[in-house]
Enzyme design. Sequence first.
Site, PDB file in Angstrom:
ATOM      1  N   SER A 201       0.827  -1.211   0.000  1.00 48.63           N
ATOM      2  CA  SER A 201       0.000   0.000   0.000  1.00 48.63           C
ATOM      3  C   SER A 201       0.864   1.266   0.000  1.00 48.63           C
ATOM      4  O   SER A 201       0.664   2.170  -0.822  1.00 48.63           O
ATOM      5  CB  SER A 201      -0.964   0.004   1.182  1.00 48.63           C
ATOM      6  OG  SER A 201      -0.279  -0.215   2.386  1.00 48.63           O
ATOM      7  N   HIS A 231      -2.425  -8.641   2.365  1.00 47.44           N
ATOM      8  CA  HIS A 231      -1.962  -7.388   2.988  1.00 47.44           C
ATOM      9  C   HIS A 231      -2.995  -6.996   4.046  1.00 47.44           C
ATOM     10  O   HIS A 231      -3.200  -7.719   5.020  1.00 47.44           O
ATOM     11  CB  HIS A 231      -1.787  -6.348   1.876  1.00 47.44           C
ATOM     12  CG  HIS A 231      -1.070  -5.094   2.284  1.00 47.44           C
ATOM     13  ND1 HIS A 231      -0.391  -4.957   3.470  1.00 47.44           N
ATOM     14  CD2 HIS A 231      -0.923  -3.901   1.632  1.00 47.44           C
ATOM     15  CE1 HIS A 231       0.133  -3.733   3.532  1.00 47.44           C
ATOM     16  NE2 HIS A 231      -0.187  -3.074   2.431  1.00 47.44           N
ATOM     17  N   HIS A 277       5.624 -12.748   7.282  1.00 49.12           N
ATOM     18  CA  HIS A 277       5.835 -11.356   6.880  1.00 49.12           C
ATOM     19  C   HIS A 277       6.908 -11.292   5.794  1.00 49.12           C
ATOM     20  O   HIS A 277       7.831 -12.109   5.786  1.00 49.12           O
ATOM     21  CB  HIS A 277       6.270 -10.502   8.075  1.00 49.12           C
ATOM     22  CG  HIS A 277       6.096  -9.034   7.821  1.00 49.12           C
ATOM     23  ND1 HIS A 277       7.065  -8.266   7.244  1.00 49.12           N
ATOM     24  CD2 HIS A 277       5.037  -8.212   8.037  1.00 49.12           C
ATOM     25  CE1 HIS A 277       6.623  -7.028   7.108  1.00 49.12           C
ATOM     26  NE2 HIS A 277       5.387  -6.963   7.575  1.00 49.12           N
ATOM     27  N   ARG A 286       4.539  -4.873  16.967  1.00 43.46           N
ATOM     28  CA  ARG A 286       3.183  -4.303  17.040  1.00 43.46           C
ATOM     29  C   ARG A 286       2.231  -5.329  17.633  1.00 43.46           C
ATOM     30  O   ARG A 286       1.349  -5.010  18.434  1.00 43.46           O
ATOM     31  CB  ARG A 286       2.717  -3.886  15.638  1.00 43.46           C
ATOM     32  CG  ARG A 286       3.613  -2.824  15.006  1.00 43.46           C
ATOM     33  CD  ARG A 286       3.271  -2.608  13.554  1.00 43.46           C
ATOM     34  NE  ARG A 286       3.387  -3.829  12.766  1.00 43.46           N
ATOM     35  CZ  ARG A 286       3.063  -3.949  11.496  1.00 43.46           C
ATOM     36  NH1 ARG A 286       2.595  -2.915  10.841  1.00 43.46           N
ATOM     37  NH2 ARG A 286       3.218  -5.098  10.852  1.00 43.46           N
ATOM     38  N   ASP A 334      -1.584  -8.378  12.574  1.00 49.15           N
ATOM     39  CA  ASP A 334      -2.980  -8.730  12.346  1.00 49.15           C
ATOM     40  C   ASP A 334      -3.406 -10.020  13.040  1.00 49.15           C
ATOM     41  O   ASP A 334      -4.592 -10.359  13.016  1.00 49.15           O
ATOM     42  CB  ASP A 334      -3.255  -8.805  10.840  1.00 49.15           C
ATOM     43  CG  ASP A 334      -3.274  -7.419  10.231  1.00 49.15           C
ATOM     44  OD1 ASP A 334      -3.745  -6.504  10.922  1.00 49.15           O
ATOM     45  OD2 ASP A 334      -2.808  -7.251   9.106  1.00 49.15           O
TER      46      ASP A 334
HETATM   47  N1  AMX Z   1       0.770 -19.761   6.227  1.00 47.19           N
HETATM   48  C1  AMX Z   1       1.095 -20.652   5.274  1.00 47.19           C
HETATM   49  N2  AMX Z   1       2.042 -20.464   4.334  1.00 47.19           N
HETATM   50  C2  AMX Z   1       2.706 -19.308   4.397  1.00 47.19           C
HETATM   51  C3  AMX Z   1       2.454 -18.331   5.374  1.00 47.19           C
HETATM   52  C4  AMX Z   1       1.443 -18.586   6.308  1.00 47.19           C
HETATM   53  N3  AMX Z   1       1.098 -17.693   7.235  1.00 47.19           N
HETATM   54  N4  AMX Z   1       3.280 -17.281   5.162  1.00 47.19           N
HETATM   55  C5  AMX Z   1       4.020 -17.591   4.085  1.00 47.19           C
HETATM   56  N5  AMX Z   1       3.666 -18.810   3.620  1.00 47.19           N
HETATM   57  C6  AMX Z   1       4.170 -19.476   2.410  1.00 47.19           C
HETATM   58  C7  AMX Z   1       3.965 -18.563   1.210  1.00 47.19           C
HETATM   59  O1  AMX Z   1       2.631 -18.668   0.716  1.00 47.19           O
HETATM   60  C8  AMX Z   1       5.015 -19.055   0.249  1.00 47.19           C
HETATM   61  O2  AMX Z   1       4.520 -20.247  -0.341  1.00 47.19           O
HETATM   62  P1  AMX Z   1       4.751 -20.559  -1.920  1.00 47.19           P
HETATM   63  O3  AMX Z   1       6.220 -20.740  -2.045  1.00 47.19           O
HETATM   64  O4  AMX Z   1       3.952 -21.784  -2.160  1.00 47.19           O
HETATM   65  O5  AMX Z   1       4.233 -19.360  -2.675  1.00 47.19           O
HETATM   66  C9  AMX Z   1       6.163 -19.437   1.187  1.00 47.19           C
HETATM   67  O6  AMX Z   1       5.581 -19.626   2.495  1.00 47.19           O
HETATM   68  C10 AMX Z   1       7.243 -18.382   1.295  1.00 47.19           C
HETATM   69  O7  AMX Z   1       6.662 -17.151   1.641  1.00 47.19           O
HETATM   70  P2  AMX Z   1       7.476 -16.039   2.456  1.00 47.19           P
HETATM   71  O8  AMX Z   1       8.621 -15.602   1.598  1.00 47.19           O
HETATM   72  O9  AMX Z   1       7.766 -16.502   3.834  1.00 47.19           O
HETATM   73  O10 AMX Z   1       6.385 -14.892   2.601  1.00 47.19           O
HETATM   74  P3  AMX Z   1       5.978 -13.774   1.541  1.00 47.19           P
HETATM   75  O11 AMX Z   1       6.904 -12.633   1.736  1.00 47.19           O
HETATM   76  O12 AMX Z   1       5.840 -14.348   0.170  1.00 47.19           O
HETATM   77  O13 AMX Z   1       4.554 -13.369   2.032  1.00 47.19           O
HETATM   78  C11 AMX Z   1       2.904 -12.782   3.615  1.00 47.19           C
HETATM   79  C12 AMX Z   1       4.379 -12.621   3.203  1.00 47.19           C
HETATM   80  C13 AMX Z   1       2.636 -11.862   4.802  1.00 47.19           C
HETATM   81  C14 AMX Z   1       2.018 -12.349   2.445  1.00 47.19           C
HETATM   82  C15 AMX Z   1       2.666 -14.258   3.975  1.00 47.19           C
HETATM   83  O14 AMX Z   1       3.435 -14.579   5.101  1.00 47.19           O
HETATM   84  C16 AMX Z   1       1.217 -14.576   4.209  1.00 47.19           C
HETATM   85  O15 AMX Z   1       0.483 -14.888   3.257  1.00 47.19           O
HETATM   86  N6  AMX Z   1       0.749 -14.517   5.525  1.00 47.19           N
HETATM   87  C17 AMX Z   1      -0.656 -14.719   5.835  1.00 47.19           C
HETATM   88  C18 AMX Z   1      -1.454 -13.481   5.475  1.00 47.19           C
HETATM   89  C19 AMX Z   1      -1.115 -12.332   6.408  1.00 47.19           C
HETATM   90  O16 AMX Z   1      -1.055 -12.481   7.617  1.00 47.19           O
HETATM   91  N7  AMX Z   1      -0.905 -11.150   5.836  1.00 47.19           N
HETATM   92  C20 AMX Z   1      -0.684  -9.911   6.651  1.00 47.19           C
HETATM   93  C21 AMX Z   1       0.654  -9.317   6.439  1.00 47.19           C
HETATM   94  C22 AMX Z   1       0.821  -8.045   7.265  1.00 47.19           C
HETATM   95  C23 AMX Z   1      -0.054  -6.958   6.755  1.00 47.19           C
HETATM   96  O17 AMX Z   1       0.064  -6.526   5.623  1.00 47.19           O
HETATM   97  N8  AMX Z   1      -0.992  -6.516   7.533  1.00 47.19           N
END
Ligand code: AMX
Length: 415
Positions: A201, A231, A277, A286, A334
């Site tokens: 964002s 996000h 993350h 946080r 979150d």
């Molecule tokens: N549960 C299951 N799998 C997860 C995971 C979780 N909480 N977090 C990451 N992974 C997976 C990814 O989907 C990715 O899988 P892939 O290789 O099959 O695509 C793999 O682990 C590697 O990912 P990463 O490099 O550790 O994370 P990222 O930087 O690609 O993504 C984030 C970061 C936050 C989008 C991811 O951790 C996620 O989807 N978390 C759950 C959603 C969430 O809580 N989002 C909020 C983020 C904070 C915010 O913006 N408010």
Amino acid sequence: MRGLKAMLWEASVLDPYEGIRFHGLSIPECQKLLPGAPGGSAITAESMLWLLLTGKVPTEAESRQLARELAEKGELPVYATQLIDSLPATLHPMTQLSIGVAALNHDSVFQAAYERGMQKSEYWAYTLEDSLNLIARLPALAARIYRNVYKPGTALPDINKDLDLVGNYTNLLGYGANHDLTEYLRLYISIHGDHEGGNASAHTAHLVNSTLSDPYISYSAALCALAGPLHGLANQEVLRWQLEMQKELGDNITTDQIKDYLWKTLKSGRVVPGYGHGVLRKSDPRFIALQEFCDTRPDLLASPIIQMVKKTYEVAPGVLMEHGKTKNPYPNVDATSGCVLYHYGLTEFKYYTVIFGVSRALGALTQLVWARALGLPLERPKCKNLPSTHAHGSLTRLHPAISMDVLEKLIETQS
Ligand code: AMX
């Protein structure tokens, strides 16, 4: 571009292990130094905004002066209320917020000054004025969306000039009598206000504003990025996930049951919302600050949904580590933010990302001011094309369903 430092972000920096620092101050330091509202101890949005914009800790008087200025500018113009009231209540609140913020550019002083032919050295001042005007109007806009969607027919109070931004926001939402919720929102909105610039964002606002679009439409675009489940939508997804778990397993749930539920989620191909993350590699400070807030309030400690958050925290990192995919098995902010709102009776979780949107305006808009003051250029990364034979191979690997014939035709057309 992950890991490649390619952006200048003035107000905050995110360390993978230490978490966020605002102009060098950690969250606990901000909690100690930044003034709260009268009768409260949580940091006000104005104190955080002052720090982000100036790099200095405001005095109580300075923070109140800014609160007063924002409150005086806080009412929505009639065209904006008419526009918001005309939207269907079934439209997602984030879409409504993005529409409302974009429409406020009707009053953009940046745009007007640009049309008059302002100098580059003046950009920052008009960006600042637009940004403050937008931040001031966000509570009235966001609360109007809430009332229209969830409490239709109820009258919105006027902005109270003696209240701070968040005091007014909770009041407009209809929760002004709940002092604890107001304090919670002050804390949440201030510590969530900026998280370095690489998140989707804030980066979107930065990118769009680099074309000299005004702060309103730049932030409207940012809100569209915030509305994604990876996000900002994660706070609504966490609550949905916790409630589904509660429905299936009841209130007195054990950590072993939670472990099984986590595995069930992962095996179904879903992510565990609130965990992981892009940068952090430890529990999000946080999240810790919000948990500490819960620990000081007996009603929150006794709340089944908050207890579930705590128990999930005990086992989720272990399960995610064993699962072996995510680089960060720890909670982000979150994992708890929406659950506290739910406990306080603000149960409409599709609305939670709007509160995040009100918060993130502090940091994203601050950066626009800095970017224009520093004369940062239009953002335009250079791309590299794969040779067509490579593109061939990688596309079919990614999408086995794409036939070679189709690809051949596409490449032929392109060349
Ligand atoms: N549960 C299951 N799998 C997860 C995971 C979780 N909480 N977090 C990451 N992974 C997976 C990814 O989907 C990715 O899988 P892939 O290789 O099959 O695509 C793999 O682990 C590697 O990912 P990463 O490099 O550790 O994370 P990222 O930087 O690609 O993504 C984030 C970061 C936050 C989008 C991811 O951790 C996620 O989807 N978390 C759950 C959603 C969430 O809580 N989002 C909020 C983020 C904070 C915010 O913006 N408010």
